[in-house]
Design an enzyme around this catalytic site. Structure first.
Site, PDB file in Angstrom:
ATOM      1  N   SER A  11       8.293  19.526  -1.822  1.00 28.03           N
ATOM      2  CA  SER A  11       9.436  20.611  -1.846  1.00 28.03           C
ATOM      3  C   SER A  11      10.323  20.090  -1.493  1.00 28.03           C
ATOM      4  O   SER A  11      11.035  19.265  -0.690  1.00 28.03           O
ATOM      5  CB  SER A  11       8.782  21.308  -1.227  1.00 28.03           C
ATOM      6  OG  SER A  11      10.253  22.531  -0.814  1.00 28.03           O
ATOM      7  N   HIS A  69       8.686  28.159  -7.012  1.00 29.21           N
ATOM      8  CA  HIS A  69       7.997  29.121  -6.497  1.00 29.21           C
ATOM      9  C   HIS A  69       9.000  29.952  -6.309  1.00 29.21           C
ATOM     10  O   HIS A  69       9.928  29.718  -5.973  1.00 29.21           O
ATOM     11  CB  HIS A  69       7.722  28.042  -5.414  1.00 29.21           C
ATOM     12  CG  HIS A  69       7.155  28.900  -4.027  1.00 29.21           C
ATOM     13  ND1 HIS A  69       6.733  28.499  -3.107  1.00 29.21           N
ATOM     14  CD2 HIS A  69       6.748  30.427  -4.533  1.00 29.21           C
ATOM     15  CE1 HIS A  69       6.120  29.744  -2.235  1.00 29.21           C
ATOM     16  NE2 HIS A  69       5.642  31.324  -3.099  1.00 29.21           N
ATOM     17  N   MET A 140      -0.212  30.261   0.424  1.00 32.18           N
ATOM     18  CA  MET A 140       0.752  30.160   1.100  1.00 32.18           C
ATOM     19  C   MET A 140       0.104  30.354   2.852  1.00 32.18           C
ATOM     20  O   MET A 140      -0.943  31.020   3.171  1.00 32.18           O
ATOM     21  CB  MET A 140       1.730  31.215   1.845  1.00 32.18           C
ATOM     22  CG  MET A 140       3.178  31.752   0.903  1.00 32.18           C
ATOM     23  SD  MET A 140       3.215  30.038   0.070  1.00 32.18           S
ATOM     24  CE  MET A 140       4.198  29.598   1.631  1.00 32.18           C
ATOM     25  N   GLY A 145       9.817  31.296   3.445  1.00 32.36           N
ATOM     26  CA  GLY A 145      11.244  31.954   3.590  1.00 32.36           C
ATOM     27  C   GLY A 145      11.839  30.548   4.353  1.00 32.36           C
ATOM     28  O   GLY A 145      13.513  30.835   3.840  1.00 32.36           O
ATOM     29  N   PHE A 146      10.661  29.960   4.840  1.00 33.03           N
ATOM     30  CA  PHE A 146      11.690  28.353   5.140  1.00 33.03           C
ATOM     31  C   PHE A 146      10.753  27.590   5.302  1.00 33.03           C
ATOM     32  O   PHE A 146      10.074  27.129   5.272  1.00 33.03           O
ATOM     33  CB  PHE A 146      12.375  29.464   6.452  1.00 33.03           C
ATOM     34  CG  PHE A 146      13.159  30.301   7.383  1.00 33.03           C
ATOM     35  CD1 PHE A 146      14.265  30.220   7.427  1.00 33.03           C
ATOM     36  CD2 PHE A 146      12.576  31.277   7.477  1.00 33.03           C
ATOM     37  CE1 PHE A 146      15.258  31.516   7.064  1.00 33.03           C
ATOM     38  CE2 PHE A 146      13.756  32.547   6.865  1.00 33.03           C
ATOM     39  CZ  PHE A 146      15.018  32.408   7.028  1.00 33.03           C
ATOM     40  N   GLY A 147      11.687  26.267   5.629  1.00 31.56           N
ATOM     41  CA  GLY A 147      10.729  24.897   5.582  1.00 31.56           C
ATOM     42  C   GLY A 147      10.998  24.712   6.993  1.00 31.56           C
ATOM     43  O   GLY A 147      11.452  25.714   8.113  1.00 31.56           O
ATOM     44  N   GLY A 148       9.666  23.873   7.368  1.00 32.34           N
ATOM     45  CA  GLY A 148       9.993  23.424   8.628  1.00 32.34           C
ATOM     46  C   GLY A 148       8.951  24.089   9.366  1.00 32.34           C
ATOM     47  O   GLY A 148       9.199  24.086  11.271  1.00 32.34           O
ATOM     48  N   GLY A 179       3.054  24.465   3.087  1.00 37.92           N
ATOM     49  CA  GLY A 179       3.801  25.343   4.134  1.00 37.92           C
ATOM     50  C   GLY A 179       2.997  24.544   4.888  1.00 37.92           C
ATOM     51  O   GLY A 179       1.834  25.074   5.453  1.00 37.92           O
ATOM     52  N   GLY A 180       3.250  24.039   6.201  1.00 39.46           N
ATOM     53  CA  GLY A 180       3.525  23.373   7.355  1.00 39.46           C
ATOM     54  C   GLY A 180       2.417  22.064   7.155  1.00 39.46           C
ATOM     55  O   GLY A 180       1.395  21.560   8.469  1.00 39.46           O
ATOM     56  N   GLY A 200       7.268  19.609   2.439  1.00 36.46           N
ATOM     57  CA  GLY A 200       8.924  19.491   2.303  1.00 36.46           C
ATOM     58  C   GLY A 200       9.387  18.759   2.905  1.00 36.46           C
ATOM     59  O   GLY A 200       9.851  17.103   2.892  1.00 36.46           O
ATOM     60  N   SER A 201       9.363  19.149   4.250  1.00 36.45           N
ATOM     61  CA  SER A 201      10.157  17.937   6.167  1.00 36.45           C
ATOM     62  C   SER A 201       9.694  17.223   6.047  1.00 36.45           C
ATOM     63  O   SER A 201       9.763  16.102   6.715  1.00 36.45           O
ATOM     64  CB  SER A 201       9.781  19.328   7.312  1.00 36.45           C
ATOM     65  OG  SER A 201      10.100  20.634   7.100  1.00 36.45           O
TER      66      SER A 201
HETATM   67  C1  DX5 Z   1       8.109  28.573   2.564  1.00 28.89           C
HETATM   68  C2  DX5 Z   1       8.689  26.905   1.269  1.00 28.89           C
HETATM   69  C3  DX5 Z   1       7.565  26.168   1.030  1.00 28.89           C
HETATM   70  C4  DX5 Z   1       8.307  24.728   2.034  1.00 28.89           C
HETATM   71  C5  DX5 Z   1       7.164  24.182   3.216  1.00 28.89           C
HETATM   72  O1  DX5 Z   1       8.587  29.702   2.030  1.00 28.89           O
HETATM   73  O2  DX5 Z   1       7.576  27.801  -0.448  1.00 28.89           O
HETATM   74  O3  DX5 Z   1       7.309  25.673  -0.178  1.00 28.89           O
HETATM   75  O4  DX5 Z   1       9.114  24.031   1.448  1.00 28.89           O
HETATM   76  O5  DX5 Z   1       8.246  23.571   3.788  1.00 28.89           O
HETATM   77  P1  DX5 Z   1       7.568  22.530   5.099  1.00 28.89           P
HETATM   78  O6  DX5 Z   1       6.530  21.803   4.134  1.00 28.89           O
HETATM   79  O7  DX5 Z   1       8.583  21.859   5.593  1.00 28.89           O
HETATM   80  O8  DX5 Z   1       6.523  23.332   5.522  1.00 28.89           O
HETATM   81 ZN    ZN Z   2       6.722  26.898  -1.947  1.00 32.89          ZN
END
Ligand code: DX5
Ligand code: ZN
Length: 225
Positions: A11, A69, A140, A145-148, A179-180, A200-201
């Site tokens: 991501s 997404h 999900m 809403g947020f990464g990490g 996510g996570g 992502g992270s």
């Molecule tokens: C969250 C996003 C995810 C996010 C995942 O709202 O839909 O795709 O980028 O990030 P990580 O892998 O850091 O949880």
């Molecule tokens: Zn996503």
């Protein structure tokens, strides 16, 4: 070596936006299956991210599919601009009801692929009506809403339930989690039946670099098969 059965979808939300093209190329070279593009509107989720212009800029940079997404209230209005910008698959939240139905109709009309996604608190039943028209089910594993954020373990039960349902009605469909995801939770999610991992992270935030981070994720995930 056995053929890898787990697909990785890095991501770009966690990428360095000043070097976005370069980071996507690194992920492609490291064997990413697709690039995951997180779109947020500040309404459906309390954050803003990117629009079709980012997809348009990335299109010539990679041969990988770009999966979009949509964490937005009006996916029916924005599916088309993302597809025209070069998005290959649009993922829509089932929670949106009629707006989601209209979005799927638009995606089909434009000849793109579609995915359906459900939030941690949304039951699997909410996604079922869409399954005949999509090739991906995304669960999900954090609140969008947020990464990490930390992986919500309670969602694993729904992943298991989804695996059982797809094995029965549509075994070829991608079952994805988002996510996570890091090596340990990748192992758990794959054990529960997920076959595509959004990260992502754990990919773009890793000190060891994109390629090494993806290798670690893949090793952990394949160990659960
Ligand atoms: C969250 C996003 C995810 C996010 C995942 O709202 O839909 O795709 O980028 O990030 P990580 O892998 O850091 O949880
Ligand atoms: Zn996503």
């Amino acid at each position: 070596m056995t053929t890898p059965t787990i697909k990785l979808a890095p991501s770009i939300l966690a990428a360095d936006f000043a070097r976005l093209g370069e980071q996507v190329r690194e992920a492609e070279a490291a064997g990413a299956d697709r690039i995951h593009v997180d779109v947020m509107d500040g309404h459906f989720v309390p954050n803003l991210s990117m629009g079709p212009a980012v997809v348009k800029s990335l299109r010539p940079v990679t041969r990988l599919p770009l999966e979009v997404h949509l964490m937005i209230e009006a996916p029916d209005r924005y599916a088309e601009p993302f597809i025209k910008a070069g998005g290959d698959r649009v993922i829509v939240h089932a929670e949106l009801g009629d707006a989601a139905r209209r979005a799927f109709a638009a995606i089909k009309r434009l000849g793109a692929k579609a995915g359906v996604v459900i939030n941690p608190e949304t039951p699997l039943a909410a996604a079922e009506e869409y399954l005949p028209n999509v090739d991906l089910l995304l669960i999900m594993t954090v609140h969008p809403g947020f990464g990490g954020q930390a992986f919500i373990r309670e969602t694993l039960e729904k992943v298991r339930e989804a695996r059982a349902l797809l094995d029965r009605v549509k075994p070829e469909m991608d079952l994805e989690v988002d996510g996570g995801i890091e090596p340990e939770t990748a192992w758990e999610a794959v054990g529960a039946g997920a076959r595509v991992l959004v990260a992502g992270s754990a990919v773009f935030g890793a000190r060891e670099g994109v390629a090494a981070a993806m290798e670690r994720l893949r090793t952990a995930a394949e160990a659960a098969r």
